[in-house]
Every structure is written in C-alpha cells, then in structure tokens.
Design a protein around this motif. Sequence first.
Motif, PDB file in Angstrom:
ATOM      1  N   SER A 115     -52.020 -44.403  65.542  1.00  0.00           N
ATOM      2  CA  SER A 115     -52.447 -45.590  66.293  1.00  0.00           C
ATOM      3  C   SER A 115     -51.216 -46.223  66.903  1.00  0.00           C
ATOM      4  N   ALA A 116     -51.368 -46.773  68.091  1.00  0.00           N
ATOM      5  CA  ALA A 116     -50.255 -47.491  68.711  1.00  0.00           C
ATOM      6  C   ALA A 116     -50.589 -48.979  68.691  1.00  0.00           C
ATOM      7  N   CYS A 117     -49.786 -49.765  67.983  1.00  0.00           N
ATOM      8  CA  CYS A 117     -50.056 -51.198  67.833  1.00  0.00           C
ATOM      9  C   CYS A 117     -49.145 -51.977  68.771  1.00  0.00           C
ATOM     10  N   LEU A 118     -49.633 -52.219  69.982  1.00  0.00           N
ATOM     11  CA  LEU A 118     -48.816 -52.869  71.020  1.00  0.00           C
ATOM     12  C   LEU A 118     -49.418 -54.202  71.442  1.00  0.00           C
ATOM     13  N   THR A 119     -50.689 -54.200  71.841  1.00  0.00           N
ATOM     14  CA  THR A 119     -51.323 -55.389  72.430  1.00  0.00           C
ATOM     15  C   THR A 119     -51.479 -56.509  71.397  1.00  0.00           C
ATOM     16  N   GLU A 120     -51.255 -57.743  71.860  1.00  0.00           N
ATOM     17  CA  GLU A 120     -51.395 -58.903  70.975  1.00  0.00           C
ATOM     18  C   GLU A 120     -52.452 -59.854  71.530  1.00  0.00           C
ATOM     19  N   GLY A 144     -51.845 -61.435  74.854  1.00  0.00           N
ATOM     20  CA  GLY A 144     -51.774 -60.634  76.077  1.00  0.00           C
ATOM     21  C   GLY A 144     -51.166 -59.261  75.855  1.00  0.00           C
ATOM     22  N   GLY A 145     -51.721 -58.283  76.592  1.00  0.00           N
ATOM     23  CA  GLY A 145     -51.233 -56.905  76.484  1.00  0.00           C
ATOM     24  C   GLY A 145     -50.354 -56.519  77.658  1.00  0.00           C
ATOM     25  N   THR A 146     -50.498 -57.233  78.785  1.00  0.00           N
ATOM     26  CA  THR A 146     -49.744 -56.841  79.977  1.00  0.00           C
ATOM     27  C   THR A 146     -48.283 -57.260  79.847  1.00  0.00           C
ATOM     28  N   ASP A 147     -48.076 -58.469  79.359  1.00  0.00           N
ATOM     29  CA  ASP A 147     -46.716 -59.005  79.250  1.00  0.00           C
ATOM     30  C   ASP A 147     -46.154 -58.675  77.855  1.00  0.00           C
ATOM     31  N   VAL A 198     -54.149 -56.512  68.637  1.00  0.00           N
ATOM     32  CA  VAL A 198     -55.600 -56.426  68.889  1.00  0.00           C
ATOM     33  C   VAL A 198     -55.965 -55.203  69.744  1.00  0.00           C
ATOM     34  N   PHE A 199     -57.248 -54.841  69.655  1.00  0.00           N
ATOM     35  CA  PHE A 199     -57.822 -53.699  70.400  1.00  0.00           C
ATOM     36  C   PHE A 199     -57.106 -52.392  70.048  1.00  0.00           C
ATOM     37  N   ILE A 200     -56.815 -52.197  68.780  1.00  0.00           N
ATOM     38  CA  ILE A 200     -56.056 -51.011  68.381  1.00  0.00           C
ATOM     39  C   ILE A 200     -57.012 -49.854  68.074  1.00  0.00           C
ATOM     40  N   GLY A 220     -51.845 -50.273  80.816  1.00  0.00           N
ATOM     41  CA  GLY A 220     -51.517 -50.893  82.096  1.00  0.00           C
ATOM     42  C   GLY A 220     -52.747 -51.041  82.952  1.00  0.00           C
ATOM     43  N   THR A 221     -53.089 -52.298  83.277  1.00  0.00           N
ATOM     44  CA  THR A 221     -54.263 -52.549  84.121  1.00  0.00           C
ATOM     45  C   THR A 221     -53.950 -52.144  85.573  1.00  0.00           C
ATOM     46  N   SER A 222     -54.997 -52.102  86.387  1.00  0.00           N
ATOM     47  CA  SER A 222     -54.798 -51.772  87.809  1.00  0.00           C
ATOM     48  C   SER A 222     -53.868 -52.774  88.478  1.00  0.00           C
ATOM     49  N   GLU A 223     -54.002 -54.038  88.083  1.00  0.00           N
ATOM     50  CA  GLU A 223     -53.130 -55.070  88.688  1.00  0.00           C
ATOM     51  C   GLU A 223     -51.674 -54.755  88.355  1.00  0.00           C
ATOM     52  N   LEU A 224     -51.422 -54.406  87.097  1.00  0.00           N
ATOM     53  CA  LEU A 224     -50.036 -54.112  86.698  1.00  0.00           C
ATOM     54  C   LEU A 224     -49.493 -52.918  87.495  1.00  0.00           C
TER      55      LEU A 224
HETATM   56  C1  LIG Z   1     -61.010 -49.342  74.793  1.00  0.00           C
HETATM   57  C2  LIG Z   1     -59.653 -49.949  74.668  1.00  0.00           C
HETATM   58  C3  LIG Z   1     -58.727 -49.360  73.817  1.00  0.00           C
HETATM   59  C4  LIG Z   1     -57.468 -49.945  73.637  1.00  0.00           C
HETATM   60  N1  LIG Z   1     -56.580 -49.363  72.767  1.00  0.00           N
HETATM   61  C5  LIG Z   1     -55.391 -49.959  72.544  1.00  0.00           C
HETATM   62  C6  LIG Z   1     -54.493 -49.419  71.567  1.00  0.00           C
HETATM   63  O1  LIG Z   1     -54.762 -48.403  70.921  1.00  0.00           O
HETATM   64  N2  LIG Z   1     -53.307 -50.064  71.358  1.00  0.00           N
HETATM   65  C7  LIG Z   1     -52.974 -51.189  72.040  1.00  0.00           C
HETATM   66  O2  LIG Z   1     -51.899 -51.714  71.782  1.00  0.00           O
HETATM   67  N3  LIG Z   1     -53.803 -51.733  72.975  1.00  0.00           N
HETATM   68  C8  LIG Z   1     -54.995 -51.139  73.233  1.00  0.00           C
HETATM   69  N4  LIG Z   1     -55.863 -51.681  74.170  1.00  0.00           N
HETATM   70  C9  LIG Z   1     -55.496 -52.914  74.848  1.00  0.00           C
HETATM   71  C10 LIG Z   1     -55.039 -52.702  76.282  1.00  0.00           C
HETATM   72  O3  LIG Z   1     -53.817 -52.014  76.312  1.00  0.00           O
HETATM   73  C11 LIG Z   1     -54.945 -54.098  76.924  1.00  0.00           C
HETATM   74  O4  LIG Z   1     -56.262 -54.559  77.066  1.00  0.00           O
HETATM   75  C12 LIG Z   1     -54.233 -54.103  78.250  1.00  0.00           C
HETATM   76  O5  LIG Z   1     -52.876 -53.831  78.079  1.00  0.00           O
HETATM   77  C13 LIG Z   1     -54.384 -55.447  78.986  1.00  0.00           C
HETATM   78  O6  LIG Z   1     -54.021 -56.495  78.164  1.00  0.00           O
HETATM   79  P1  LIG Z   1     -55.034 -57.752  77.966  1.00  0.00           P
HETATM   80  O7  LIG Z   1     -56.383 -57.199  77.689  1.00  0.00           O
HETATM   81  O8  LIG Z   1     -54.425 -58.628  76.943  1.00  0.00           O
HETATM   82  O9  LIG Z   1     -55.072 -58.446  79.356  1.00  0.00           O
HETATM   83  P2  LIG Z   1     -54.038 -59.569  79.896  1.00  0.00           P
HETATM   84  O10 LIG Z   1     -52.663 -59.072  79.767  1.00  0.00           O
HETATM   85  O11 LIG Z   1     -54.385 -60.867  79.271  1.00  0.00           O
HETATM   86  O12 LIG Z   1     -54.440 -59.603  81.434  1.00  0.00           O
HETATM   87  C14 LIG Z   1     -55.632 -60.276  81.871  1.00  0.00           C
HETATM   88  C15 LIG Z   1     -55.782 -60.025  83.370  1.00  0.00           C
HETATM   89  O13 LIG Z   1     -54.651 -60.541  84.077  1.00  0.00           O
HETATM   90  C16 LIG Z   1     -54.067 -59.527  84.868  1.00  0.00           C
HETATM   91  N5  LIG Z   1     -52.611 -59.698  84.936  1.00  0.00           N
HETATM   92  C17 LIG Z   1     -51.742 -59.820  83.919  1.00  0.00           C
HETATM   93  N6  LIG Z   1     -50.481 -59.905  84.371  1.00  0.00           N
HETATM   94  C18 LIG Z   1     -50.562 -59.829  85.725  1.00  0.00           C
HETATM   95  C19 LIG Z   1     -49.609 -59.876  86.777  1.00  0.00           C
HETATM   96  N7  LIG Z   1     -48.303 -59.995  86.555  1.00  0.00           N
HETATM   97  N8  LIG Z   1     -50.052 -59.768  88.053  1.00  0.00           N
HETATM   98  C20 LIG Z   1     -51.380 -59.641  88.306  1.00  0.00           C
HETATM   99  N9  LIG Z   1     -52.332 -59.608  87.351  1.00  0.00           N
HETATM  100  C21 LIG Z   1     -51.931 -59.704  86.079  1.00  0.00           C
HETATM  101  C22 LIG Z   1     -54.436 -58.219  84.167  1.00  0.00           C
HETATM  102  O14 LIG Z   1     -54.365 -57.113  85.034  1.00  0.00           O
HETATM  103  C23 LIG Z   1     -55.861 -58.530  83.730  1.00  0.00           C
HETATM  104  O15 LIG Z   1     -56.727 -58.340  84.789  1.00  0.00           O
HETATM  105  C24 LIG Z   1     -57.107 -51.113  74.365  1.00  0.00           C
HETATM  106  C25 LIG Z   1     -58.049 -51.680  75.250  1.00  0.00           C
HETATM  107  C26 LIG Z   1     -59.298 -51.124  75.400  1.00  0.00           C
HETATM  108  C27 LIG Z   1     -60.276 -51.768  76.326  1.00  0.00           C
END
Ligand SMILES: Cc1cc2nc3c(=O)[nH]c(=O)nc-3n(C[C@H](O)[C@H](O)[C@H](O)COP(=O)(O)OP(=O)(O)OC[C@H]3O[C@@H](n4cnc5c(N)ncnc54)[C@H](O)[C@@H]3O)c2cc1C
Length: 392
Positions: free
Chosen positions: A130-135, A138-141, A163-165, A373-377
């Motif tokens: 498992s990779a424990c990265l997202t908090e 926020g997961g993006t930052d 979260v979401f691990i 990494g979301t599409s926005e990222l």
């Molecule tokens: C099915 C599933 C499995 C997952 N598994 C794992 C896992 O095993 N381990 C793990 O660590 N994580 C996991 N994740 C989490 C995933 O990596 C995060 O959901 C993702 O990184 C986005 O983080 P967030 O959901 O906190 O969104 P946020 O970071 O809160 O972002 C919210 C919104 O803001 C946008 N945003 C953020 N920053 C910017 C910017 N600078 N410019 C423009 N838009 C921006 C984002 O694109 C998004 O639309 C999983 C998620 C899902 C759905």
Amino acid sequence: MSPPLARMMDFDLSDEQREVRRTVRALAEQQILPEVERLEQQQAYPTELIPKLAELGLLGAMIPEQYGGSFTDVVSYGVICEEIARIDWVLASVISVGNSLAASSILAHGSDAQKERFLPGIAAGTCLASACLTEPGGGTDLGNMQTTAEKVDGGYRLSGTKVFISHAAHADLFFVVATLDRALKHRGVTAFLLDPKQTDGIAINEIPMRTLKRDNLAEVVFEEAFVPAEAVLGEEGKGFPILGSALDVGRFSVAARCVGQSQRAIDLCIPYAQERKAFDQPIARFQLIQQKITDMIMRTEQARQLVYRLGRMKDAGVPRASMEASMAKLAGSQAAVQNALDGIQIFGAFGLSEEYEIGRLLLEAKALELGEGTSELHTKLIAEYALGLRKQ
Ligand SMILES: Cc1cc2nc3c(=O)[nH]c(=O)nc-3n(C[C@H](O)[C@H](O)[C@H](O)COP(=O)(O)OP(=O)(O)OC[C@H]3O[C@@H](n4cnc5c(N)ncnc54)[C@H](O)[C@@H]3O)c2cc1C
C-alpha cells in the motif's frame, strides 16, 4: 475484438510483447472476468485471484529475476497493466501499486536488506503493498504533509492520518511518507517502509465509498507508531525526490490502466451497437452512434501511443520522463472517463442497469482520473515543464 482494432493496438509491439498481451488477456478473460461481478455484488476483495497473478509473474513485472521477479521491459509491464485493467480495476491496482510505487522505489533507493526483505514477497504475492501518501487535508499538495516522523532512540515515531489508501487492510508493506519538520515543507519529507501487521500504533478504518467498495479503501491512522531507523527508504529528508520517481512509474501504469478501461468500453459497445435495434435497424447504422465509436477509438489509440512511447523512453534508460508521464496520464484518464460516458449513452438506460458492465466503468474511470495526480495537476505540470517553470 474485431481484427482491425486488434491490428491497431499491436502494430508496434514486438513478438514477445504481443505474446504477453495474449497470455494476460487469456488469464483476465477466462479466470478473472467470471469472478468480477460476484466480487462486486459481495463487495469482496479479490484475495483468491491474487495467486493467479503471481503464477504468471505479473506481480513482479518490474522486479528483476534476482529478486524473484519477471522483469523484461517497461512496455510489457504497461501491456500487463492495460490488459488486467480492461477486466478488473482492483487487481490492476494491486499490480500497479506493488510494482510501480513500492518495488520501483525499493529497487532505486532501497538498501540490500530492504530489497531482500520485500521484493521476493511482492513478486510472489505474499507481500501486498500500500502507498500511504494522501492526507485528509489534500492529496495534490503533497509538500504540505502533516504526518510527522519524530526522531527517537533507535528510530522514529510516526503520527498522522492518511486517507483513501488502497489495499491497506490487506497489506504487508506500507510505503509511507512523513515529514521530519513541517516547516521544511517538501525538504522534510522522508519515505519509510514498514510492515503494518508488525507495527504497533496503526489503525486502519475502511472509508465508505460510492464505487470500488471491494477495494476496501481506508483511512490509516498512525498513533506514535514506532519504526526502526532501518525503515527509512533512502535518506532522511530525501523522500520527495523518491516520491517523484515513484509517481513517474506510477503514472505510467495508471495511464496504461486507463487505456485498458477505455478499450473495454469500446469492446462492450461495438457488439451492443451491432445488435441493438431502433427504427428497424441496428443503432450502429446511425451516424451519431458511429461518431461516438470513432471518438472512443481515436482517444484510446492516442492515449495508448503516449503510454507506449513513455514505456520506450524508460526502456531506453531515460531516467525521468515526468512531462511525458503527465501527458500519458492526462490523455489516458480523460479517454477512460469520456469512453465510459459515451458507452453509457450507446447502451441507453441499460447502461445504468446492473445487468451491464458499462455503467460500472464510469466511477472507476473517475477514480483513475483522481489518483496519482488529478487532471488539473497534470494540466498544470505539462505547461510548467514546457514553459521552463519546472525541471524534469
Ligand atoms: C479509488 C482511489 C484510490 C486511491 N488510492 C490511493 C492510495 O492508495 N494511496 C494514496 O495515497 N492516495 C490514494 N488515493 C487518493 C488520490 O491520490 C487523491 O484523491 C488525489 O491525489 C487528489 O487528492 P484529493 O482527493 O485530496 O484532492 P485535492 O488535492 O483536495 O484537490 C481537490 C481539487 O482541487 C484541484 N486542485 C488541487 N490543486 C490544484 C492546483 N494547483 N491547480 C488546479 N487545481 C487544483 C484538484 O485537481 C481537485 O480537482 C486514491 C483515490 C481514489 C479515488
């Protein structure tokens, strides 16, 4: 799949890579597909299918033979991810987290002891990662990490919440990132490898999800969990570059998974459009349906080419290809989401019934668009690389 489509997707693979596709597709269609709907209904993790992946060497696809793996080349690994994802999101995730995030990081940055301890088990399917990265914040930052690693005698105490691990409740290996000092932002981030089953102070709580309920996504709470000094992967404070290279390989495999899901939507829609009738003729005869099929094929094939090119760059030894990884992930995830939407439209109301698979693909594709990494990222990263605002 119809012969023209098969030709398109295999034209630029070697004989060996084509054989990989044939073998993995046979496993996926004959042994995994018949189980997926049952697992979906029961919301059950696919534990009993994991040994089948190990038998074919799929869990060690990025691990060299020396450590029990079956590594041949990165493009073949992409084909494996593509074919398993075409049939099952969760098993594809098992392969991709184990190989891309865990094994690749250990191979590149691990000590000999860490390689011996974890790699053979990942390849054999006895050590799920498992990779424990997202908090929660926020997961993006990721640089703004709140989980801390406090230095204590003989090691560290980890405190914080992830979260979401994926796979957390089933994992024997956690790849965790935590900061030694929040004020240092990304320069404080350190990577750790630990066995959650042998570490006190870790609580794993399932998160109720609208999709992928059988993946058992979890919140992982570290409550002053002690890890020894040997648990550090690489060096203290060097976790961010490790994370960067892990995500580089991770995004390759997620992009390949997106291509697999996009292809699945096409494979489901073509026979349906040929059989379903409206106004006394198959809906395949209507130009507006044909337009959707064309768009689905075009975006899938474009994404596939970006994935294979990225794989070839890695096979050629290019150390980091982050811009290309973002391009492949962005194109792949957008193709997967749009193909699922177009697919549901082609199926009409049946697209939303439980009888057909196509509806399930939509939220699964959205999950691929969010993870690693979301599409926005990725949109932002591609522009920043191109504008010289960010280095590979
Ligand atoms: C099915 C599933 C499995 C997952 N598994 C794992 C896992 O095993 N381990 C793990 O660590 N994580 C996991 N994740 C989490 C995933 O990596 C995060 O959901 C993702 O990184 C986005 O983080 P967030 O959901 O906190 O969104 P946020 O970071 O809160 O972002 C919210 C919104 O803001 C946008 N945003 C953020 N920053 C910017 C910017 N600078 N410019 C423009 N838009 C921006 C984002 O694109 C998004 O639309 C999983 C998620 C899902 C759905």
